[in-house]
Each structure stands twice: as C-alpha cells, then as structure tokens.
Design an enzyme around this catalytic site. Structure first.
Site, PDB file in Angstrom:
ATOM      1  N   ASP A  78       0.882  -1.161   0.000  1.00 53.59           N
ATOM      2  CA  ASP A  78       0.000   0.000   0.000  1.00 53.59           C
ATOM      3  C   ASP A  78       0.921   1.212   0.000  1.00 53.59           C
ATOM      4  O   ASP A  78       1.507   1.552   1.030  1.00 53.59           O
ATOM      5  CB  ASP A  78      -0.893  -0.038   1.258  1.00 53.59           C
ATOM      6  CG  ASP A  78      -1.696   1.252   1.455  1.00 53.59           C
ATOM      7  OD1 ASP A  78      -1.659   2.107   0.557  1.00 53.59           O
ATOM      8  OD2 ASP A  78      -2.349   1.384   2.506  1.00 53.59           O
ATOM      9  N   LYS A 102       3.166  10.686  -3.890  1.00 48.19           N
ATOM     10  CA  LYS A 102       2.075   9.967  -4.573  1.00 48.19           C
ATOM     11  C   LYS A 102       1.248  10.938  -5.422  1.00 48.19           C
ATOM     12  O   LYS A 102       0.727  10.591  -6.470  1.00 48.19           O
ATOM     13  CB  LYS A 102       1.199   9.303  -3.513  1.00 48.19           C
ATOM     14  CG  LYS A 102       0.111   8.409  -4.054  1.00 48.19           C
ATOM     15  CD  LYS A 102      -0.565   7.674  -2.924  1.00 48.19           C
ATOM     16  CE  LYS A 102      -1.719   6.822  -3.392  1.00 48.19           C
ATOM     17  NZ  LYS A 102      -2.347   6.103  -2.286  1.00 48.19           N
ATOM     18  N   GLU A 138      -7.749   0.690  -4.009  1.00 43.53           N
ATOM     19  CA  GLU A 138      -7.647   0.608  -2.541  1.00 43.53           C
ATOM     20  C   GLU A 138      -8.956   0.178  -1.878  1.00 43.53           C
ATOM     21  O   GLU A 138      -8.945  -0.739  -1.045  1.00 43.53           O
ATOM     22  CB  GLU A 138      -7.159   1.955  -1.977  1.00 43.53           C
ATOM     23  CG  GLU A 138      -5.665   2.147  -2.246  1.00 43.53           C
ATOM     24  CD  GLU A 138      -5.180   3.575  -2.110  1.00 43.53           C
ATOM     25  OE1 GLU A 138      -5.964   4.441  -1.672  1.00 43.53           O
ATOM     26  OE2 GLU A 138      -4.007   3.828  -2.444  1.00 43.53           O
ATOM     27  N   ASP A 159     -12.909   5.242   2.158  1.00 43.10           N
ATOM     28  CA  ASP A 159     -11.452   5.199   2.289  1.00 43.10           C
ATOM     29  C   ASP A 159     -10.891   6.626   2.304  1.00 43.10           C
ATOM     30  O   ASP A 159     -10.756   7.255   1.251  1.00 43.10           O
ATOM     31  CB  ASP A 159     -10.906   4.400   1.089  1.00 43.10           C
ATOM     32  CG  ASP A 159      -9.399   4.236   1.148  1.00 43.10           C
ATOM     33  OD1 ASP A 159      -8.791   4.614   2.152  1.00 43.10           O
ATOM     34  OD2 ASP A 159      -8.831   3.718   0.167  1.00 43.10           O
TER      35      ASP A 159
END
Ligand code: AMP
Length: 568
Positions: free
Chosen positions: A8, A70, A147, A174
């Site tokens: 992750d 990211k 995810e 999420d």
C-alpha cells in the site's frame, strides 16, 4: 512466479504485507515499524534516504527531501534532489525498493513481485507510473488493485459470506492522507463485485493539517510575530505539530499545537528572542474546520450510491479504511447522513494492505475469492468536430474491451492517427488526452477503402492497451504513441513558474459559474495563494512541481464538472 508481497503506497505512509499460510499479515520494516513514511531524500553526497531517516532530516534539508510524492505520480518532469534531477517514478521506486528489501529481510527469501494498491480514481497515467516505479525497484507489479476494493477483499477474508448466502452490499469509505475514495460492492458467497466508485485525488488528512496550520499561523503571527512562511524549518515544525494535534484529537477533547523555543526577530540567523508559542485546539473547534472536507466525502459517497442504484439504507456493511477515517467526526457524520455504522474488525490504516496480500493469493489461486472491479473512467476517441466518442464506459466491469473501425480520409494515406482520451465530457477538449496513437503501414488504397479495426482493452489493473488489425490483409498494425499527452518533461524553474501561474489563472476562470463545496473552494483559494506567493518569492523546485501537479488535478476536476454540467 516470483514470490509476491502486497504494497500500500500511501501519500503519507506505505505498508507491506504477505500471505502467511492463508492469513494476510503485515511485514514490519527494518526498524520494526508497520509504517514506512513515503518520504525520500538525497544528501549532497548522493546518498538516498527513505522513510523515517528521510523524514527525520526533512527539517534541515527541505530542498532535497520530497514527501507526498504519490500526488506527483503520472506527471512528467524531474525533481532536483541532492543536486541531481530525478523522475517521479525513480523517487517512488526508492520507497518501493525499501519495502522490498525490508520484506526480503523479514521473510528471509527473495521477493520479485507485488500486488500494489492505488486510489480507485487513479488515472491511466498514474497507474502506469506506479507499475514503472515497481519495475525500477525490481518488482513485477502483478496487479494494481483499487484501494477500496482491496479493503473489501480484506473484509471478505475476515468474514467470508457462507456459500449460498444471499447478496450483501458493502460500502467502503477510504479517507487517507492525500486521497479519498468510496466504493460500493456486492458480495455473494465467494464473489465480490464492484458496483460503483467515486473519488477525489485532493481530499485527505493533509488538508486538515493545512487548515490547522493556517489557524496556528494566524494566532502565532498576531501574538508572537512569528512568520513561518519565510522560515522553512519553522513551517515544517508547525506542520508536524498540527498533524500530531489532529491525531490526538481523535482520542481526546483537546490538543496543543506548540513550537518550543522558536526565535523571532533574528537577522541573518543572529539575535532575536526565544518564544514558546502554543495554541490549544478543542475537538469542537477542529470539527468545525474539518466539517466541509467530511461533507465533501459524504457527497461523493451519495454519488457512488446513486451510480450503484442502491439506497444507503440497503447497505449491509460499512467498511472504514485510511488513517483519516479514524476521526470521530467521520463515524458520526456517516451515521447521521447515511444511517450507517462501521464494522470495526480490522484497523482502517491496515485494511488496504491486508487486502493486497489476500490478492496475491487470488492471483496464485490459493484464495478462492472472485473479484470483479470496474473501470474508473470513461475511455474513448476524438472524432471530427472535436467530439468525444466513449468506447469503454466508466463502471464497466474489468477487464473490458471494445473495437472500432477506422479508415483513411485521403487517397494512398499510409497512416491514421487516433486520439485517445479519458473523461466524461462530450467535448474532447474538456477531456484528458492519453495519447495519439499512430497506425502506420496502411496499404496504399483509395480513401475510405482500408478497414482497420482498433481494439481497446482495459486490463485488470485498469490500464489501457491498444491494438489494431488491417481487416483486408489480416496483418496486425504497428501502433506507436506519438504524443503521450503530457507536458514537456524538463522545464526549468522559470518555465515551471510560468505554467503554474497560468494554471492558477485557468482555475480562476473555470471557477466562474460553478457552485463549489466550501472545502473545495478553500482548497482552490489556497492553491491560488500559493501560486501567487511562488511568483513573488523564490520557491524550491520540489514545491513548484507539487503545486503544479495539484493545480493540474484541480483544473481536471473542474473541467470534468463543467463537462458533466454541459451533458445534463
Ligand atoms: P493513510 O494514507 O491511510 O496512511 O492515512 C494517513 C492519514 O491519516 C494522515 O493524514 C494521518 O495524519 C491521518 N491519521 C492517522 N491516524 C489518524 C487518527 N487517529 N485520527 C485522524 N487522522 C489520522
């Protein structure tokens, strides 16, 4: 097949996992920690630091440290760290490589593959960049898994529905450090099917840290004359203190943002007086600040439910994932607005990576779960008149494929260009250009005669593949990407600043006529302020690139909204 781990790669932290027997389990890093900060630094001697070591020296070496990388995935250009330019994929590969090494040390075996998770709304480009970063780090990326879907898989693993039991619907909420995703799934026995997914690449815990920082800066400036904006070390210390206070407020009613021994009034690092500014923030104050962001996430949850054709009251399980969903405000508002109560079996911060480990078992065949995910965006081509023709629709199950016939418009034309786009607007100019594919070696013939079938396919990682065949000769056509649709890669600081300023202007123009939620409005203002500040004073290249990526992403979001509005 090489041994595979689950990864992750988060905006703030990254985690790593494996399938221990048939149990998804976490892999601690070399410090024995579950989380590795997604931070990379390069020292002037060229030494690359990753994780905690990079984070610890960030205050002293902000110019050559990058966090939140990211958010830069899928952008071209290079970041200058330690006096050398780096591609984003290379920097990400340092984090992935460090996780791989930690896994090899812990498992005492070689690791050559990984299932990696990505936000559900990640674009084609961002996914490709992730796969490339994995490959630089010596990892074959077996699958890029969304995810929320990974979280749903971890949940199914921990409580499988008995065979023969009816359909259960699951909503995965999420809320991470930099991104938000919400996915609606249906689970029937050993099958998990994604029904709809929505997300926002600029909604995460970091926004709340920034809000708390702004509050503290205004008080510290007024009461102590502190100017964190012109002092990088102070700014970083304050950012860390704000995040710590935010996390504290999930457990307690009050938290303090403090900067011990700050110096004010120094000239060229000399003189000045020492002050100890601190600000107490109550949970009620924080929730007022956080509320517009949480409401934005709930709006997206409602849209996902709408797309899935399911009433909130028909959801059987709510799964929370991502560190930010630990805020009590999140649980409370989901319950008030959607009437849903969270399942609390697996820690929200770890559920995604555990799902990635379970996925390695799905791929190797040791896990019997079947998962059907969906395409995150609509893909299509531009036709005459600047119109966008959708070929593969958003929310179609993956893998997906579609073919379309192309021909020539002039006699003896030996190549045909196909402009592939991703987006929701009927106007091609409002969608994101993925590339111009060039079909070459078309047989000499009268215009309109050649029949070339172009096959578009979305694989299980939500990555686009294009192939073509000449139906008259049966020969596969060569396809090359003439233009990746990305900006030129190596713009210098000046060019970068020019683009940043023009993006900020574009944002302003786009905002006209759009009604935005308060959280988004605040973000837009903040980005434009940062662009203005960058135009006024020297700004590190790393920050400029980050700012440009954030502006591009918000421009994309507003363009999509404009497009959706026009469609209606
Ligand atoms: P993730 O991307 O899932 O690792 O989430 C990281 C984000 O969650 C960061 O913004 C953290 O500050 C935030 N976070 C972690 N724990 C908590 C907590 N207990 N309360 C509020 N936010 C948290």
């Amino acid at each position: 097949m090489a041994f595979a781990i689950g990864i992750d790669f988060g905006t703030t932290n990254s985690l790593c996992s494996w399938l221990d027997g048939n149990k998804p389990s976490l892999i601690p890093n070399s410090r024995g920690e579950r989380y590795t900060p997604s931070v990379v630094a390069v020292s002037s001697s060229g030494q690359v630091l990753v994780g905690e070591s990079a984070k610890n020296q960030a205050i002293l070496n902000p110019e050559s440290t990058v966090s939140g990388i990211k958010r830069l995935l899928g952008t071209e250009g290079r970041l200058s760290l330690g006096g050398r330019p780096w591609r984003v994929e290379e920097l990400v590969s340092f984090v992935l490589g460090s996780l791989r090494k930690d896994a090899e040390r812990y498992l005492e075996r070689e690791v050559g593959a990984a299932v990696i998770t990505a936000p559900a709304h990640f674009s084609e480009r961002e996914r490709r960049a992730l796969v490339e970063a994995g490959s630089i780090a010596g990892l074959e990326i077996l699958r890029v898994v969304n995810e929320p879907t990974a979280a749903a898989v971890a949940r199914s693993w921990s409580r499988p529905s008995p065979e023969g039991e009816g359909r259960r619907t699951v909503l995965v909420y999420d809320f991470g450090g930099g991104t938000f995703d919400v996915t609606v799934l249906a689970q029937t026995g050993r099958e998990c099917r994604v029904l709809a997914s929505r997300g926002d690449g600029r909604l995460g815990g970091a926004d709340l840290d920034a809000e708390l920082c702004r509050l503290a800066v205004s008080v510290f400036r007024r009461d102590f004359g502190l100017e964190p904006e012109s002092d990088r070390i102070l700014a970083q210390t304050l950012a860390d203190a704000a995040e710590r206070a935010k996390i504290e407020l999930s457990e307690r009613e009050e938290a303090t943002i403090g900067i011990p021994f700050a110096v004010v009034g120094a000239v060229n690092g000399r003189g000045g007086r020492v002050v100890n500014p601190s600000l107490t923030v109550t949970r009620a104050m924080f929730e007022k600040i956080a509320s517009p962001y949480v409401e934005r996430s709930l709006r997206l949850a409602e849209l996902a439910l709408e797309e899935a054709g399911i009433e909130a009251s028909a959801i059987d399980s709510l799964v929370l994932s991502g560190g930010s969903s630990r805020m009590p405000l999140v649980r409370r508002r989901i319950q008030e607005r959607l009437g849903l109560k969270a399942e609390g079996r697996i820690s929200p911060a770890e559920i995604v990576v555990l799902g990635a480990a379970a996925w390695t078992g799905i791929i190797s065949g040791s896990e019997r779960l079947k998962v059907v995910d969906v395409v995150s965006r609509t893909y299509g081509v531009e036709i005459d008149g600047g119109l966008f023709v959708p070929l593969i629709l958003k929310n179609s199950p993956v893998p997906a494929s579609k073919s379309r016939m192309f021909t020539t418009v002039a006699d003896n034309q030996d190549s045909v260009e196909i402009h592939v786009l991703q987006g929701e607007s009927r106007e091609a100019a409002l969608d994101l250009s993925l590339g111009r594919f060039l079909l070459t070696g078309v047989q000499a013939a009268r215009k309109g005669k050649p029949r070339i079938r172009v096959d578009f396919g979305i694989d299980e990682s939500d990555i686009l593949h294009v192939g073509a065949v000449d139906l008259d000769t049966g020969k596969a056509q060569a396809i090359s990407i003439a233009d990746l649709g990305r900006g030129p890669g190596d713009e210098g600081s000046e060019e970068l600043l020019r683009k940043t300023t023009s993006l900020a202007d574009r944002l302003f123009a786009l905002r006209d006529g759009l009604v935005l939620e308060r959280g988004l409005e605040a973000e837009l203002d903040e980005l434009c302020d940062r662009a203005e500040a960058a135009a006024r004073e020297p700004t590190a290249e790393v920050e400029l690139r980050m700012l440009k990526a954030e502006l591009e992403s918000l421009v994309g979001e507003l363009l999509a909204r404009g497009g959706e509005r026009k469609k209606r």
